[in-house]
Design a protein around this motif. Structure first.
Motif, PDB file in Angstrom:
ATOM      1  N   THR A  80       6.517   4.104 -48.516  1.00 51.95           N
ATOM      2  CA  THR A  80       7.763   5.259 -48.888  1.00 51.95           C
ATOM      3  C   THR A  80       8.453   4.451 -47.442  1.00 51.95           C
ATOM      4  O   THR A  80       9.844   4.744 -47.877  1.00 51.95           O
ATOM      5  N   LEU A  81       8.200   4.198 -46.399  1.00 50.85           N
ATOM      6  CA  LEU A  81       8.919   3.907 -45.496  1.00 50.85           C
ATOM      7  C   LEU A  81      10.040   2.637 -45.697  1.00 50.85           C
ATOM      8  O   LEU A  81      11.236   2.621 -45.532  1.00 50.85           O
ATOM      9  N   LYS A  82       9.202   1.656 -46.286  1.00 55.76           N
ATOM     10  CA  LYS A  82       9.889   0.492 -46.688  1.00 55.76           C
ATOM     11  C   LYS A  82      10.879   0.823 -47.735  1.00 55.76           C
ATOM     12  O   LYS A  82      11.832   0.180 -47.533  1.00 55.76           O
ATOM     13  N   LYS A  83      10.588   1.612 -48.718  1.00 57.02           N
ATOM     14  CA  LYS A  83      11.732   2.029 -49.556  1.00 57.02           C
ATOM     15  C   LYS A  83      12.747   2.483 -49.394  1.00 57.02           C
ATOM     16  O   LYS A  83      13.993   2.386 -49.655  1.00 57.02           O
ATOM     17  N   THR A  84      12.442   3.665 -48.322  1.00 57.10           N
ATOM     18  CA  THR A  84      13.597   4.307 -47.801  1.00 57.10           C
ATOM     19  C   THR A  84      14.605   3.074 -47.021  1.00 57.10           C
ATOM     20  O   THR A  84      15.831   3.571 -47.005  1.00 57.10           O
ATOM     21  N   LEU A  85      13.958   2.685 -46.396  1.00 55.93           N
ATOM     22  CA  LEU A  85      14.648   1.759 -45.306  1.00 55.93           C
ATOM     23  C   LEU A  85      15.359   0.653 -46.286  1.00 55.93           C
ATOM     24  O   LEU A  85      16.663   0.394 -46.007  1.00 55.93           O
ATOM     25  N   ALA A  86      14.948   0.237 -47.368  1.00 51.87           N
ATOM     26  CA  ALA A  86      15.614  -0.615 -48.062  1.00 51.87           C
ATOM     27  C   ALA A  86      16.803  -0.109 -49.016  1.00 51.87           C
ATOM     28  O   ALA A  86      17.867  -0.862 -48.766  1.00 51.87           O
ATOM     29  N   GLN A  87      16.667   1.274 -49.197  1.00 58.62           N
ATOM     30  CA  GLN A  87      17.692   1.979 -49.774  1.00 58.62           C
ATOM     31  C   GLN A  87      18.644   2.223 -48.628  1.00 58.62           C
ATOM     32  O   GLN A  87      20.157   1.998 -48.808  1.00 58.62           O
ATOM     33  N   ARG A  88      18.355   2.431 -47.434  1.00 53.92           N
ATOM     34  CA  ARG A  88      19.425   2.812 -46.353  1.00 53.92           C
ATOM     35  C   ARG A  88      20.140   1.542 -45.912  1.00 53.92           C
ATOM     36  O   ARG A  88      21.301   1.763 -45.386  1.00 53.92           O
ATOM     37  N   PHE A  89      19.408   0.394 -45.670  1.00 54.48           N
ATOM     38  CA  PHE A  89      19.974  -0.721 -45.183  1.00 54.48           C
ATOM     39  C   PHE A  89      19.823  -1.901 -46.305  1.00 54.48           C
ATOM     40  O   PHE A  89      19.124  -3.050 -46.056  1.00 54.48           O
ATOM     41  N   PRO A  90      20.565  -1.856 -47.416  1.00 58.66           N
ATOM     42  CA  PRO A  90      20.290  -2.790 -48.488  1.00 58.66           C
ATOM     43  C   PRO A  90      20.878  -4.266 -47.953  1.00 58.66           C
ATOM     44  O   PRO A  90      20.376  -5.233 -48.451  1.00 58.66           O
ATOM     45  N   TYR A  91      21.730  -4.173 -47.048  1.00 53.62           N
ATOM     46  CA  TYR A  91      22.314  -5.578 -46.698  1.00 53.62           C
ATOM     47  C   TYR A  91      22.116  -5.637 -45.042  1.00 53.62           C
ATOM     48  O   TYR A  91      22.741  -6.680 -44.536  1.00 53.62           O
ATOM     49  N   ASP A  92      21.182  -4.973 -44.518  1.00 53.25           N
ATOM     50  CA  ASP A  92      21.094  -5.049 -43.026  1.00 53.25           C
ATOM     51  C   ASP A  92      19.645  -5.366 -42.693  1.00 53.25           C
ATOM     52  O   ASP A  92      19.005  -4.386 -42.538  1.00 53.25           O
ATOM     53  N   ARG A  93      19.122  -6.663 -42.764  1.00 55.00           N
ATOM     54  CA  ARG A  93      17.820  -6.994 -42.461  1.00 55.00           C
ATOM     55  C   ARG A  93      17.270  -6.487 -41.219  1.00 55.00           C
ATOM     56  O   ARG A  93      16.109  -6.265 -41.007  1.00 55.00           O
ATOM     57  N   THR A  94      18.239  -6.965 -40.183  1.00 55.38           N
ATOM     58  CA  THR A  94      17.759  -6.311 -38.822  1.00 55.38           C
ATOM     59  C   THR A  94      17.521  -4.736 -38.620  1.00 55.38           C
ATOM     60  O   THR A  94      16.512  -4.647 -37.976  1.00 55.38           O
ATOM     61  N   SER A  95      18.326  -3.978 -39.274  1.00 56.44           N
ATOM     62  CA  SER A  95      18.104  -2.444 -39.151  1.00 56.44           C
ATOM     63  C   SER A  95      16.739  -2.116 -39.918  1.00 56.44           C
ATOM     64  O   SER A  95      15.776  -1.244 -39.673  1.00 56.44           O
TER      65      SER A  95
END
Length: 121
Positions: A80-95
């Motif tokens: 769930t965390l990874k999916k949330t972060l992927a949506q929140r930072f779709p082009y920001d790998r560092t974040s």
């Protein structure tokens, strides 16, 4: 994950892996690791992490993996965390990576605690 005696050994892999479609990606934030990616970020098909065999970093990777294999609640939380972060930072790998950091560290600490306490009676 691959283990080496010295991270410098991974330098010799750059060209052969490039011929197989991998890209060497250097991350300053992870000096004890070498990383190779095949495919575009987020759509990449393969990730190869190289660590010194039996180093603390090597052991932590295994601790994290093994803990999630045995604890479905944490595994689901991580998904769930990874999916949330992927949506929140779709082009920001560092974040995206930074957003996973505290969770990963906490799981590794839980795994270490289990190692120290031994098997349950």
């Amino acid at each position: 994950m691959a283990g080496v005696n010295s991270l410098s050994e991974a330098s010799a892999w750059i060209e052969p892996l490039e011929q197989l479609g991998y890209e060497h990606v250097f991350h300053e934030a992870f000096p004890a690791r070498r990383f190779f990616r095949k495919g575009m970020w987020r759509a990449g098909t393969h990730h190869l992490h190289v660590y010194v065999f039996q180093s603390e970093e090597w052991k932590n990777q295994l601790r994290f993996r093994n803990y999630l294999r045995k604890h479905s609640a944490e595994r689901q939380e991580y998904e769930t965390l990874k999916k949330t972060l992927a949506q929140r930072f779709p082009y920001d790998r560092t974040s995206y990576t930074k957003g996973k950091e505290s969770f990963i560290k906490a799981v590794i600490e839980k795994a270490k605690h289990l190692e120290r306490s031994g098997p349950a009676c």
